[in-house]
Write a protein that holds these residues in place. Structure first.
Motif, PDB file in Angstrom:
ATOM      1  N   GLY A   1      31.591 -50.290 -35.339  1.00  0.00           N
ATOM      2  CA  GLY A   1      32.832 -49.774 -35.895  1.00  0.00           C
ATOM      3  C   GLY A   1      32.954 -48.293 -35.596  1.00  0.00           C
ATOM      4  O   GLY A   1      32.499 -47.816 -34.568  1.00  0.00           O
ATOM      5  N   PHE A   2      33.539 -47.579 -36.515  1.00  0.00           N
ATOM      6  CA  PHE A   2      33.695 -46.147 -36.307  1.00  0.00           C
ATOM      7  C   PHE A   2      33.573 -45.407 -37.637  1.00  0.00           C
ATOM      8  O   PHE A   2      33.625 -45.988 -38.709  1.00  0.00           O
ATOM      9  CB  PHE A   2      35.037 -45.826 -35.635  1.00  0.00           C
ATOM     10  N   SER A   3      33.409 -44.097 -37.524  1.00  0.00           N
ATOM     11  CA  SER A   3      33.407 -43.205 -38.673  1.00  0.00           C
ATOM     12  C   SER A   3      34.450 -42.139 -38.439  1.00  0.00           C
ATOM     13  O   SER A   3      34.845 -41.877 -37.301  1.00  0.00           O
ATOM     14  CB  SER A   3      32.036 -42.543 -38.857  1.00  0.00           C
ATOM     15  N   LEU A   4      34.880 -41.510 -39.500  1.00  0.00           N
ATOM     16  CA  LEU A   4      35.816 -40.401 -39.405  1.00  0.00           C
ATOM     17  C   LEU A   4      35.244 -39.227 -40.184  1.00  0.00           C
ATOM     18  O   LEU A   4      34.953 -39.349 -41.375  1.00  0.00           O
ATOM     19  CB  LEU A   4      37.180 -40.790 -39.981  1.00  0.00           C
ATOM     20  N   PHE A   5      35.026 -38.115 -39.489  1.00  0.00           N
ATOM     21  CA  PHE A   5      34.568 -36.889 -40.117  1.00  0.00           C
ATOM     22  C   PHE A   5      35.737 -35.915 -40.145  1.00  0.00           C
ATOM     23  O   PHE A   5      36.395 -35.693 -39.133  1.00  0.00           O
ATOM     24  CB  PHE A   5      33.417 -36.248 -39.328  1.00  0.00           C
ATOM     25  N   SER A   6      35.985 -35.326 -41.291  1.00  0.00           N
ATOM     26  CA  SER A   6      37.032 -34.332 -41.447  1.00  0.00           C
ATOM     27  C   SER A   6      36.403 -33.086 -42.070  1.00  0.00           C
ATOM     28  O   SER A   6      35.783 -33.173 -43.135  1.00  0.00           O
ATOM     29  CB  SER A   6      38.133 -34.874 -42.358  1.00  0.00           C
TER      30      SER A   6
ATOM     31  N   LYS B   1      34.102 -40.906 -43.700  1.00  0.00           N
ATOM     32  CA  LYS B   1      34.450 -42.280 -44.052  1.00  0.00           C
ATOM     33  C   LYS B   1      33.884 -43.190 -42.980  1.00  0.00           C
ATOM     34  O   LYS B   1      34.163 -43.023 -41.794  1.00  0.00           O
ATOM     35  CB  LYS B   1      35.972 -42.451 -44.144  1.00  0.00           C
ATOM     36  N   ASN B   2      33.060 -44.143 -43.384  1.00  0.00           N
ATOM     37  CA  ASN B   2      32.428 -45.074 -42.462  1.00  0.00           C
ATOM     38  C   ASN B   2      33.144 -46.408 -42.550  1.00  0.00           C
ATOM     39  O   ASN B   2      33.272 -46.991 -43.624  1.00  0.00           O
ATOM     40  CB  ASN B   2      30.948 -45.224 -42.814  1.00  0.00           C
ATOM     41  N   ASP B   3      33.593 -46.926 -41.408  1.00  0.00           N
ATOM     42  CA  ASP B   3      34.325 -48.185 -41.335  1.00  0.00           C
ATOM     43  C   ASP B   3      33.467 -49.383 -41.733  1.00  0.00           C
ATOM     44  O   ASP B   3      33.975 -50.414 -42.143  1.00  0.00           O
ATOM     45  CB  ASP B   3      34.872 -48.364 -39.917  1.00  0.00           C
ATOM     46  N   ASN B   4      32.147 -49.263 -41.630  1.00  0.00           N
ATOM     47  CA  ASN B   4      31.244 -50.390 -41.904  1.00  0.00           C
ATOM     48  C   ASN B   4      31.047 -50.653 -43.393  1.00  0.00           C
ATOM     49  O   ASN B   4      30.569 -51.713 -43.767  1.00  0.00           O
ATOM     50  CB  ASN B   4      29.882 -50.136 -41.268  1.00  0.00           C
ATOM     51  N   ASP B   5      31.372 -49.704 -44.238  1.00  0.00           N
ATOM     52  CA  ASP B   5      31.149 -49.864 -45.674  1.00  0.00           C
ATOM     53  C   ASP B   5      32.376 -50.517 -46.310  1.00  0.00           C
ATOM     54  O   ASP B   5      33.393 -49.876 -46.533  1.00  0.00           O
ATOM     55  CB  ASP B   5      30.876 -48.501 -46.311  1.00  0.00           C
ATOM     56  N   ASN B   6      32.266 -51.792 -46.609  1.00  0.00           N
ATOM     57  CA  ASN B   6      33.385 -52.525 -47.209  1.00  0.00           C
ATOM     58  C   ASN B   6      33.373 -52.482 -48.728  1.00  0.00           C
ATOM     59  O   ASN B   6      34.228 -53.075 -49.370  1.00  0.00           O
ATOM     60  CB  ASN B   6      33.358 -53.986 -46.738  1.00  0.00           C
ATOM     61  N   THR B   7      32.394 -51.791 -49.318  1.00  0.00           N
ATOM     62  CA  THR B   7      32.308 -51.729 -50.775  1.00  0.00           C
ATOM     63  C   THR B   7      33.257 -50.699 -51.364  1.00  0.00           C
ATOM     64  O   THR B   7      33.512 -50.714 -52.558  1.00  0.00           O
ATOM     65  CB  THR B   7      30.877 -51.375 -51.220  1.00  0.00           C
ATOM     66  N   LYS B   8      33.807 -49.800 -50.538  1.00  0.00           N
ATOM     67  CA  LYS B   8      34.697 -48.755 -51.031  1.00  0.00           C
ATOM     68  C   LYS B   8      36.080 -48.921 -50.406  1.00  0.00           C
ATOM     69  O   LYS B   8      36.213 -49.396 -49.285  1.00  0.00           O
ATOM     70  CB  LYS B   8      34.149 -47.369 -50.670  1.00  0.00           C
ATOM     71  N   PRO B   9      37.125 -48.507 -51.117  1.00  0.00           N
ATOM     72  CA  PRO B   9      38.469 -48.559 -50.539  1.00  0.00           C
ATOM     73  C   PRO B   9      38.571 -47.639 -49.319  1.00  0.00           C
ATOM     74  O   PRO B   9      37.782 -46.712 -49.161  1.00  0.00           O
ATOM     75  CB  PRO B   9      39.372 -48.050 -51.661  1.00  0.00           C
ATOM     76  N   TRP B  10      39.562 -47.852 -48.465  1.00  0.00           N
ATOM     77  CA  TRP B  10      39.701 -47.109 -47.212  1.00  0.00           C
ATOM     78  C   TRP B  10      39.875 -45.614 -47.442  1.00  0.00           C
ATOM     79  O   TRP B  10      39.539 -44.805 -46.590  1.00  0.00           O
ATOM     80  CB  TRP B  10      40.866 -47.649 -46.399  1.00  0.00           C
ATOM     81  N   TYR B  11      40.388 -45.210 -48.591  1.00  0.00           N
ATOM     82  CA  TYR B  11      40.664 -43.797 -48.850  1.00  0.00           C
ATOM     83  C   TYR B  11      39.491 -43.057 -49.516  1.00  0.00           C
ATOM     84  O   TYR B  11      39.554 -41.861 -49.708  1.00  0.00           O
ATOM     85  CB  TYR B  11      41.920 -43.647 -49.720  1.00  0.00           C
ATOM     86  N   GLN B  12      38.430 -43.764 -49.874  1.00  0.00           N
ATOM     87  CA  GLN B  12      37.301 -43.141 -50.558  1.00  0.00           C
ATOM     88  C   GLN B  12      36.186 -42.825 -49.551  1.00  0.00           C
ATOM     89  O   GLN B  12      35.683 -43.716 -48.873  1.00  0.00           O
ATOM     90  CB  GLN B  12      36.773 -44.066 -51.651  1.00  0.00           C
ATOM     91  N   PRO B  13      35.770 -41.549 -49.445  1.00  0.00           N
ATOM     92  CA  PRO B  13      34.738 -41.189 -48.461  1.00  0.00           C
ATOM     93  C   PRO B  13      33.357 -41.715 -48.833  1.00  0.00           C
ATOM     94  O   PRO B  13      33.051 -41.945 -50.001  1.00  0.00           O
ATOM     95  CB  PRO B  13      34.754 -39.657 -48.469  1.00  0.00           C
ATOM     96  N   ASN B  14      32.514 -41.913 -47.808  1.00  0.00           N
ATOM     97  CA  ASN B  14      31.142 -42.371 -48.016  1.00  0.00           C
ATOM     98  C   ASN B  14      30.194 -41.213 -48.316  1.00  0.00           C
ATOM     99  O   ASN B  14      29.177 -41.406 -48.969  1.00  0.00           O
ATOM    100  CB  ASN B  14      30.627 -43.113 -46.785  1.00  0.00           C
TER     101      ASN B  14
END
Length: 191
Positions: free
Chosen positions: A60-65, A78-91
């Motif tokens: 998948g992919f990650s997004l660093f801001s 935000k890591n795309d592989n973590d399905n335990t958190k909503p899309w807007y919550q950072p890892n």
């Protein structure tokens, strides 16, 4: 011809970069690379800086801001592989602060948090002359299982940022297993 040289420089500096924010050493990290190398760099006034980084791999992919300005910075991942958190919550995230101490000395602190550990990094940068920069960091995690010390020196023979050479010495202790490495670097900025 000048266009080809410019394109080649951009491609090679991007392909062989040691750091996603472009930094090389704890002695020279005063841009967005303060997040990953030395938080004392937050004390150097560079105005507002922001950046995004999207690494893509097979999973998948990650997004660093990252954003920094006025001695303060924050980074979110935000890591795309973590399905335990909503899309807007950072890892994971980082918050850093740096300040100028005296004429050309800087101190900084960085707090990093992810799902596994909490990490504190303390750093300093000393620039006694335009041609010399010395930096050091100390990092410890919340469980005290991992720590690292890094000291670096950078020389700018022409007293500007066009040519920089130096090395960092890193001592890492992971679960009581110590490793020591030297990280030499050379940086040439054409523009």
């Amino acid at each position: 011809m000048l266009r080809k040289i410019f394109l080649y420089t951009i491609l090679t500096s991007t392909l062989f970069s040691q750091n996603i924010w472009g930094g090389n050493s704890v002695a020279t990290s005063d841009n967005l690379d303060a997040f990953s190398l030395n938080p004392a760099g937050f004390g150097v006034d560079r105005g507002m800086q922001s950046g995004y980084y999207i690494p893509v791999n097979n999973d998948g992919f990650s997004l660093f801001s990252a954003t920094r300005g006025q001695n303060f910075g924050y980074l979110l991942e935000k890591n795309d592989n973590d399905n335990t958190k909503p899309w807007y919550q950072p890892n994971s995230g980082k918050i850093g602060f740096g300040t100028k101490v005296g004429g050309t000395n800087y101190l900084g602190i960085l707090w990093s948090k992810n799902s596994i550990e909490e990490l504190w990094t303390f750093g300093t940068i000393i620039r006694p002359w335009n041609f010399l920069s010395i930096g050091a960091t100390l990092s410890n995690d919340s469980n005290q299982n991992n720590s690292s010390n890094r000291i670096g020196i950078a020389l700018r023979p022409f007293s500007n940022h066009r040519i920089t050479v130096g090395a960092d010495y890193l001592i890492r202790n992971i679960n009581n297993v110590e490793s020591k490495t030297i990280h030499p670097f050379a940086n040439i900025k054409l523009i």
